[in-house]
Design a protein around this motif. Structure first.
Motif, PDB file in Angstrom:
ATOM      1  N   THR A  13       0.864  -1.172   0.000  1.00  0.00           N
ATOM      2  CA  THR A  13       0.000   0.000   0.000  1.00  0.00           C
ATOM      3  C   THR A  13       0.907   1.230   0.000  1.00  0.00           C
ATOM      4  O   THR A  13       2.061   1.134   0.404  1.00  0.00           O
ATOM      5  N   PRO A  14       0.422   2.372  -0.462  1.00  0.00           N
ATOM      6  CA  PRO A  14       1.267   3.570  -0.477  1.00  0.00           C
ATOM      7  C   PRO A  14       1.760   3.950   0.917  1.00  0.00           C
ATOM      8  O   PRO A  14       1.077   3.736   1.921  1.00  0.00           O
ATOM      9  N   VAL A  15       2.942   4.532   0.964  1.00  0.00           N
ATOM     10  CA  VAL A  15       3.548   4.925   2.230  1.00  0.00           C
ATOM     11  C   VAL A  15       2.655   5.906   2.995  1.00  0.00           C
ATOM     12  O   VAL A  15       2.622   5.875   4.221  1.00  0.00           O
ATOM     13  N   ASP A  16       1.889   6.741   2.282  1.00  0.00           N
ATOM     14  CA  ASP A  16       0.993   7.699   2.946  1.00  0.00           C
ATOM     15  C   ASP A  16      -0.001   6.990   3.869  1.00  0.00           C
ATOM     16  O   ASP A  16      -0.282   7.471   4.969  1.00  0.00           O
ATOM     17  N   THR A  17      -0.537   5.870   3.394  1.00  0.00           N
ATOM     18  CA  THR A  17      -1.516   5.110   4.175  1.00  0.00           C
ATOM     19  C   THR A  17      -0.886   4.571   5.452  1.00  0.00           C
ATOM     20  O   THR A  17      -1.465   4.662   6.538  1.00  0.00           O
ATOM     21  N   VAL A  18       0.303   4.006   5.317  1.00  0.00           N
ATOM     22  CA  VAL A  18       0.995   3.435   6.474  1.00  0.00           C
ATOM     23  C   VAL A  18       1.362   4.541   7.467  1.00  0.00           C
ATOM     24  O   VAL A  18       1.161   4.402   8.675  1.00  0.00           O
ATOM     25  N   VAL A  66      10.099  12.143  21.520  1.00  0.00           N
ATOM     26  CA  VAL A  66      10.354  12.099  20.082  1.00  0.00           C
ATOM     27  C   VAL A  66      11.695  12.787  19.846  1.00  0.00           C
ATOM     28  O   VAL A  66      11.816  13.996  19.982  1.00  0.00           O
ATOM     29  N   SER A  67      12.709  11.978  19.526  1.00  0.00           N
ATOM     30  CA  SER A  67      14.053  12.536  19.332  1.00  0.00           C
ATOM     31  C   SER A  67      14.300  12.930  17.878  1.00  0.00           C
ATOM     32  O   SER A  67      15.103  13.814  17.604  1.00  0.00           O
ATOM     33  N   ASP A  68      13.613  12.273  16.952  1.00  0.00           N
ATOM     34  CA  ASP A  68      13.722  12.611  15.535  1.00  0.00           C
ATOM     35  C   ASP A  68      12.466  12.123  14.844  1.00  0.00           C
ATOM     36  O   ASP A  68      11.918  11.077  15.197  1.00  0.00           O
ATOM     37  N   TRP A  69      12.042  12.887  13.846  1.00  0.00           N
ATOM     38  CA  TRP A  69      10.787  12.558  13.193  1.00  0.00           C
ATOM     39  C   TRP A  69      10.746  13.261  11.851  1.00  0.00           C
ATOM     40  O   TRP A  69      11.139  14.425  11.730  1.00  0.00           O
ATOM     41  N   SER A  70      10.332  12.540  10.828  1.00  0.00           N
ATOM     42  CA  SER A  70      10.169  13.108   9.496  1.00  0.00           C
ATOM     43  C   SER A  70       8.974  12.427   8.846  1.00  0.00           C
ATOM     44  O   SER A  70       8.946  11.188   8.740  1.00  0.00           O
ATOM     45  N   PRO A  71       7.974  13.188   8.424  1.00  0.00           N
ATOM     46  CA  PRO A  71       6.775  12.594   7.827  1.00  0.00           C
ATOM     47  C   PRO A  71       7.134  11.658   6.666  1.00  0.00           C
ATOM     48  O   PRO A  71       8.052  11.927   5.890  1.00  0.00           O
ATOM     49  N   LEU A  72       6.423  10.554   6.579  1.00  0.00           N
ATOM     50  CA  LEU A  72       6.570   9.532   5.539  1.00  0.00           C
ATOM     51  C   LEU A  72       7.935   8.841   5.583  1.00  0.00           C
ATOM     52  O   LEU A  72       8.299   8.118   4.663  1.00  0.00           O
ATOM     53  N   SER A  73       8.708   9.044   6.639  1.00  0.00           N
ATOM     54  CA  SER A  73      10.052   8.481   6.706  1.00  0.00           C
ATOM     55  C   SER A  73      10.323   7.734   8.014  1.00  0.00           C
ATOM     56  O   SER A  73      10.568   6.536   7.992  1.00  0.00           O
ATOM     57  N   HIS A  74      10.292   8.434   9.149  1.00  0.00           N
ATOM     58  CA  HIS A  74      10.663   7.770  10.387  1.00  0.00           C
ATOM     59  C   HIS A  74      10.169   8.516  11.628  1.00  0.00           C
ATOM     60  O   HIS A  74       9.900   9.700  11.573  1.00  0.00           O
ATOM     61  N   ILE A  75      10.102   7.744  12.705  1.00  0.00           N
ATOM     62  CA  ILE A  75       9.848   8.260  14.045  1.00  0.00           C
ATOM     63  C   ILE A  75      10.877   7.582  14.951  1.00  0.00           C
ATOM     64  O   ILE A  75      10.956   6.349  14.985  1.00  0.00           O
ATOM     65  N   HIS A  76      11.672   8.375  15.647  1.00  0.00           N
ATOM     66  CA  HIS A  76      12.655   7.838  16.587  1.00  0.00           C
ATOM     67  C   HIS A  76      12.292   8.321  17.984  1.00  0.00           C
ATOM     68  O   HIS A  76      12.079   9.516  18.188  1.00  0.00           O
ATOM     69  N   ILE A  77      12.237   7.389  18.898  1.00  0.00           N
ATOM     70  CA  ILE A  77      11.902   7.685  20.290  1.00  0.00           C
ATOM     71  C   ILE A  77      13.153   7.463  21.146  1.00  0.00           C
ATOM     72  O   ILE A  77      13.688   6.348  21.201  1.00  0.00           O
ATOM     73  N   GLY A  78      13.621   8.514  21.786  1.00  0.00           N
ATOM     74  CA  GLY A  78      14.740   8.392  22.717  1.00  0.00           C
ATOM     75  C   GLY A  78      14.218   7.993  24.076  1.00  0.00           C
ATOM     76  O   GLY A  78      13.198   8.515  24.531  1.00  0.00           O
ATOM     77  N   PHE A  91      12.827   2.798  17.145  1.00  0.00           N
ATOM     78  CA  PHE A  91      12.634   3.402  15.832  1.00  0.00           C
ATOM     79  C   PHE A  91      11.538   2.708  15.030  1.00  0.00           C
ATOM     80  O   PHE A  91      11.293   1.523  15.167  1.00  0.00           O
ATOM     81  N   TYR A  92      10.894   3.536  14.223  1.00  0.00           N
ATOM     82  CA  TYR A  92       9.825   3.130  13.317  1.00  0.00           C
ATOM     83  C   TYR A  92      10.166   3.818  11.999  1.00  0.00           C
ATOM     84  O   TYR A  92      10.141   5.053  11.931  1.00  0.00           O
ATOM     85  N   GLU A  93      10.505   3.038  10.970  1.00  0.00           N
ATOM     86  CA  GLU A  93      11.017   3.633   9.736  1.00  0.00           C
ATOM     87  C   GLU A  93      10.284   3.093   8.517  1.00  0.00           C
ATOM     88  O   GLU A  93       9.933   1.908   8.448  1.00  0.00           O
ATOM     89  N   LEU A  94      10.079   3.984   7.552  1.00  0.00           N
ATOM     90  CA  LEU A  94       9.404   3.649   6.298  1.00  0.00           C
ATOM     91  C   LEU A  94      10.318   3.950   5.126  1.00  0.00           C
ATOM     92  O   LEU A  94      11.035   4.953   5.134  1.00  0.00           O
ATOM     93  N   ASN A  95      10.269   3.084   4.101  1.00  0.00           N
ATOM     94  CA  ASN A  95      10.980   3.320   2.847  1.00  0.00           C
ATOM     95  C   ASN A  95      10.002   3.141   1.706  1.00  0.00           C
ATOM     96  O   ASN A  95       9.297   2.127   1.647  1.00  0.00           O
ATOM     97  N   ILE A  96       9.957   4.100   0.812  1.00  0.00           N
ATOM     98  CA  ILE A  96       9.083   4.019  -0.358  1.00  0.00           C
ATOM     99  C   ILE A  96       9.720   3.072  -1.367  1.00  0.00           C
ATOM    100  O   ILE A  96      10.871   3.255  -1.764  1.00  0.00           O
ATOM    101  N   LEU A  97       8.966   2.068  -1.803  1.00  0.00           N
ATOM    102  CA  LEU A  97       9.444   1.134  -2.826  1.00  0.00           C
ATOM    103  C   LEU A  97       8.839   1.456  -4.187  1.00  0.00           C
ATOM    104  O   LEU A  97       9.478   1.258  -5.212  1.00  0.00           O
ATOM    105  N   SER A  98       7.595   1.919  -4.184  1.00  0.00           N
ATOM    106  CA  SER A  98       6.897   2.330  -5.408  1.00  0.00           C
ATOM    107  C   SER A  98       5.702   3.181  -4.994  1.00  0.00           C
ATOM    108  O   SER A  98       5.519   3.447  -3.809  1.00  0.00           O
ATOM    109  N   ASP A  99       4.877   3.558  -5.952  1.00  0.00           N
ATOM    110  CA  ASP A  99       3.680   4.343  -5.616  1.00  0.00           C
ATOM    111  C   ASP A  99       2.683   3.542  -4.787  1.00  0.00           C
ATOM    112  O   ASP A  99       1.820   4.122  -4.134  1.00  0.00           O
TER     113      ASP A  99
END
Length: 145
Positions: A13-18, A66-78, A91-99
């Motif tokens: 599913t698209p990264v936006d949904t996740v 929340v030590s670092d955070w970027s929409p559609l990319s990652h959430i890092h919790i210190g 850490f919770y991280e996302l990588n876009i593979l396709s649309d």
């Protein structure tokens, strides 16, 4: 050296949904099999609190920020520890593979002597719990739950 415990999974599913599901930290208790409680909002330095349950280990309470955070990319919790205990990053991280597809990783990085010992001691429980979280996120994002 650091000890890293991680589970990675592909999601069709698209990264936006996740990301929409993931950014609602307080909503995790509705679908995550390991979260008995999840409190917090995304924002740099924002407090986060989890009560997680791991089979064979029991409950694990996390008080962090929340030590670092970027929409559609990652959430890092210190997770603060005493200086001699080392450090822990969740850490919770996302990588876009396709649309229409992405991959997701959930994990913990233990750094420092005492923290690395903790990571080695609990990694099998965490790995199993992280796998359950990842599978539940996949099912929710793909609309199968």
């Amino acid at each position: 050296m650091a000890i890293k415990v991680e589970k990675r999974i592909g999601i069709q599913t698209p990264v936006d949904t996740v990301y929409e599901i993931l950014q609602d930290i307080e909503g995790w208790v509705e679908w995550s099999p390991i979260h008995k409680e999840a409190k917090g909002k995304l924002g740099f330095g924002a407090p986060v609190r989890f009560m997680e349950h791991y089979e064979g280990l029991g409950d694990w309470e996390i008080h962090g920020f929340v030590s670092d955070w970027s929409p559609l990319s990652h959430i890092h919790i210190g997770v603060p520890k005493k200086f001699y205990e080392g450090s822990l990053i969740r850490f919770y991280e996302l990588n876009i593979l396709s649309d229409t597809a992405c991959d997701f990783a959930i994990g913990a990085q233990f750094s420092g002597f005492l923290s690395e010992r903790e990571g080695k001691k609990y990694r099998s429980y965490l790995r199993e719990g992280f796998a359950k979280f990842a599978e539940a996120l996949k099912a929710k994002a793909e609309g199968t739950i």
